[in-house]
Design a protein around this motif. Sequence first.
Motif, PDB file in Angstrom:
ATOM      1  N   ARG A 106      -3.248   4.373   8.488  1.00 43.30           N
ATOM      2  CA  ARG A 106      -3.733   3.167   9.173  1.00 43.30           C
ATOM      3  C   ARG A 106      -3.035   2.991  10.527  1.00 43.30           C
ATOM      4  O   ARG A 106      -3.676   2.722  11.543  1.00 43.30           O
ATOM      5  CB  ARG A 106      -3.480   1.936   8.300  1.00 43.30           C
ATOM      6  CG  ARG A 106      -3.985   0.636   8.947  1.00 43.30           C
ATOM      7  CD  ARG A 106      -3.308  -0.593   8.430  1.00 43.30           C
ATOM      8  NE  ARG A 106      -1.873  -0.513   8.622  1.00 43.30           N
ATOM      9  CZ  ARG A 106      -0.990  -1.175   7.893  1.00 43.30           C
ATOM     10  NH1 ARG A 106      -1.380  -1.949   6.899  1.00 43.30           N
ATOM     11  NH2 ARG A 106       0.297  -1.067   8.137  1.00 43.30           N
ATOM     12  N   ASP A 107      -1.720   3.175  10.543  1.00 46.39           N
ATOM     13  CA  ASP A 107      -0.969   3.026  11.791  1.00 46.39           C
ATOM     14  C   ASP A 107      -1.326   4.115  12.793  1.00 46.39           C
ATOM     15  O   ASP A 107      -1.368   3.871  14.004  1.00 46.39           O
ATOM     16  CB  ASP A 107       0.534   3.018  11.512  1.00 46.39           C
ATOM     17  CG  ASP A 107       0.973   1.777  10.726  1.00 46.39           C
ATOM     18  OD1 ASP A 107       0.171   0.825  10.583  1.00 46.39           O
ATOM     19  OD2 ASP A 107       2.125   1.781  10.248  1.00 46.39           O
ATOM     20  N   HIS A 148       0.842  -1.194   0.000  1.00 46.82           N
ATOM     21  CA  HIS A 148       0.000   0.000   0.000  1.00 46.82           C
ATOM     22  C   HIS A 148       0.877   1.244   0.000  1.00 46.82           C
ATOM     23  O   HIS A 148       2.013   1.219   0.479  1.00 46.82           O
ATOM     24  CB  HIS A 148      -0.907   0.000   1.233  1.00 46.82           C
ATOM     25  CG  HIS A 148      -1.865  -1.148   1.265  1.00 46.82           C
ATOM     26  ND1 HIS A 148      -2.839  -1.337   0.310  1.00 46.82           N
ATOM     27  CD2 HIS A 148      -1.985  -2.177   2.131  1.00 46.82           C
ATOM     28  CE1 HIS A 148      -3.525  -2.419   0.582  1.00 46.82           C
ATOM     29  NE2 HIS A 148      -3.027  -2.959   1.684  1.00 46.82           N
ATOM     30  N   PRO A 149       0.367   2.357  -0.519  1.00 47.99           N
ATOM     31  CA  PRO A 149       1.126   3.611  -0.509  1.00 47.99           C
ATOM     32  C   PRO A 149       1.496   4.015   0.922  1.00 47.99           C
ATOM     33  O   PRO A 149       0.752   3.753   1.878  1.00 47.99           O
ATOM     34  CB  PRO A 149       0.162   4.628  -1.129  1.00 47.99           C
ATOM     35  CG  PRO A 149      -0.830   3.808  -1.886  1.00 47.99           C
ATOM     36  CD  PRO A 149      -0.938   2.508  -1.153  1.00 47.99           C
ATOM     37  N   GLU A 150       2.636   4.652   1.046  1.00 43.36           N
ATOM     38  CA  GLU A 150       3.152   5.054   2.366  1.00 43.36           C
ATOM     39  C   GLU A 150       2.157   5.903   3.144  1.00 43.36           C
ATOM     40  O   GLU A 150       1.984   5.709   4.357  1.00 43.36           O
ATOM     41  CB  GLU A 150       4.465   5.817   2.183  1.00 43.36           C
ATOM     42  CG  GLU A 150       5.126   6.203   3.477  1.00 43.36           C
ATOM     43  CD  GLU A 150       6.441   6.921   3.250  1.00 43.36           C
ATOM     44  OE1 GLU A 150       6.718   7.849   4.040  1.00 43.36           O
ATOM     45  OE2 GLU A 150       7.181   6.567   2.311  1.00 43.36           O
ATOM     46  N   SER A 151       1.472   6.825   2.468  1.00 46.47           N
ATOM     47  CA  SER A 151       0.523   7.692   3.186  1.00 46.47           C
ATOM     48  C   SER A 151      -0.637   6.885   3.760  1.00 46.47           C
ATOM     49  O   SER A 151      -1.147   7.196   4.842  1.00 46.47           O
ATOM     50  CB  SER A 151       0.006   8.811   2.288  1.00 46.47           C
ATOM     51  OG  SER A 151      -0.651   8.275   1.143  1.00 46.47           O
ATOM     52  N   ALA A 152      -1.053   5.823   3.069  1.00 49.01           N
ATOM     53  CA  ALA A 152      -2.146   4.982   3.567  1.00 49.01           C
ATOM     54  C   ALA A 152      -1.687   4.168   4.775  1.00 49.01           C
ATOM     55  O   ALA A 152      -2.406   4.047   5.771  1.00 49.01           O
ATOM     56  CB  ALA A 152      -2.645   4.067   2.458  1.00 49.01           C
ATOM     57  N   ALA A 208      -4.455  13.287  13.014  1.00 47.49           N
ATOM     58  CA  ALA A 208      -4.502  14.591  12.348  1.00 47.49           C
ATOM     59  C   ALA A 208      -3.147  14.972  11.758  1.00 47.49           C
ATOM     60  O   ALA A 208      -3.089  15.660  10.728  1.00 47.49           O
ATOM     61  CB  ALA A 208      -4.985  15.664  13.314  1.00 47.49           C
ATOM     62  N   ALA A 209      -2.064  14.508  12.358  1.00 43.77           N
ATOM     63  CA  ALA A 209      -0.723  14.830  11.862  1.00 43.77           C
ATOM     64  C   ALA A 209      -0.443  14.200  10.495  1.00 43.77           C
ATOM     65  O   ALA A 209       0.533  14.568   9.840  1.00 43.77           O
ATOM     66  CB  ALA A 209       0.330  14.386  12.881  1.00 43.77           C
ATOM     67  N   CYS A 210      -1.293  13.293  10.026  1.00 41.62           N
ATOM     68  CA  CYS A 210      -1.144  12.699   8.692  1.00 41.62           C
ATOM     69  C   CYS A 210      -1.650  13.628   7.598  1.00 41.62           C
ATOM     70  O   CYS A 210      -1.484  13.327   6.413  1.00 41.62           O
ATOM     71  CB  CYS A 210      -1.916  11.374   8.628  1.00 41.62           C
ATOM     72  SG  CYS A 210      -1.269  10.081   9.709  1.00 41.62           S
ATOM     73  N   ALA A 230      -8.687  -0.150  11.769  1.00 42.29           N
ATOM     74  CA  ALA A 230      -8.784   0.237  10.357  1.00 42.29           C
ATOM     75  C   ALA A 230      -7.961  -0.718   9.514  1.00 42.29           C
ATOM     76  O   ALA A 230      -6.814  -1.023   9.845  1.00 42.29           O
ATOM     77  CB  ALA A 230      -8.289   1.667  10.165  1.00 42.29           C
ATOM     78  N   ALA A 231      -8.568  -1.183   8.439  1.00 38.47           N
ATOM     79  CA  ALA A 231      -7.864  -2.051   7.494  1.00 38.47           C
ATOM     80  C   ALA A 231      -7.947  -1.423   6.108  1.00 38.47           C
ATOM     81  O   ALA A 231      -9.005  -0.917   5.714  1.00 38.47           O
ATOM     82  CB  ALA A 231      -8.498  -3.441   7.478  1.00 38.47           C
TER      83      ALA A 231
END
Length: 126
Positions: free
Chosen positions: A11-12, A3-7, A23-25, A64-65
């Motif tokens: 999720r993490d 999966h893309p790094e931002s996703a 929110a920091a994402c 979240a998955a």
Amino acid sequence: MNHPESAIRLRDAIATRDPAVIAACFSEDYVTIAPQNPSLSFTGRDTVLRNWTAIIARMPDITAAILRSSVNGEDIWTEWDMRGTVSDGGPDALVGTAIWSTDEGGLISESRFYLAPVNRNAPRAF
């Protein structure tokens, strides 16, 4: 699946159940567009923080998955399944797709948000 790094970062962050980490994402000037319900569209990381504070309060064990993801040029497509226990009897799952872009720092800067609560008792529409 890769999966893309931002996703993965989002999720993490959701796994921490800390609204500030989630929110920091997102970029400070983040824009969400909700085509199916335009009144839910908004701008700003501060609204992400408020929204996730309410989500965590209502569903403190949320998970979240990422079911699927794809990158198409500047767009990152992700399909999500978020579940948890709710105390008010409301929906216990949020599923659907989010399509987003990231800024130069990798923060989510804009998304088209198609996630919706699962309504297990809704009458069949078609």
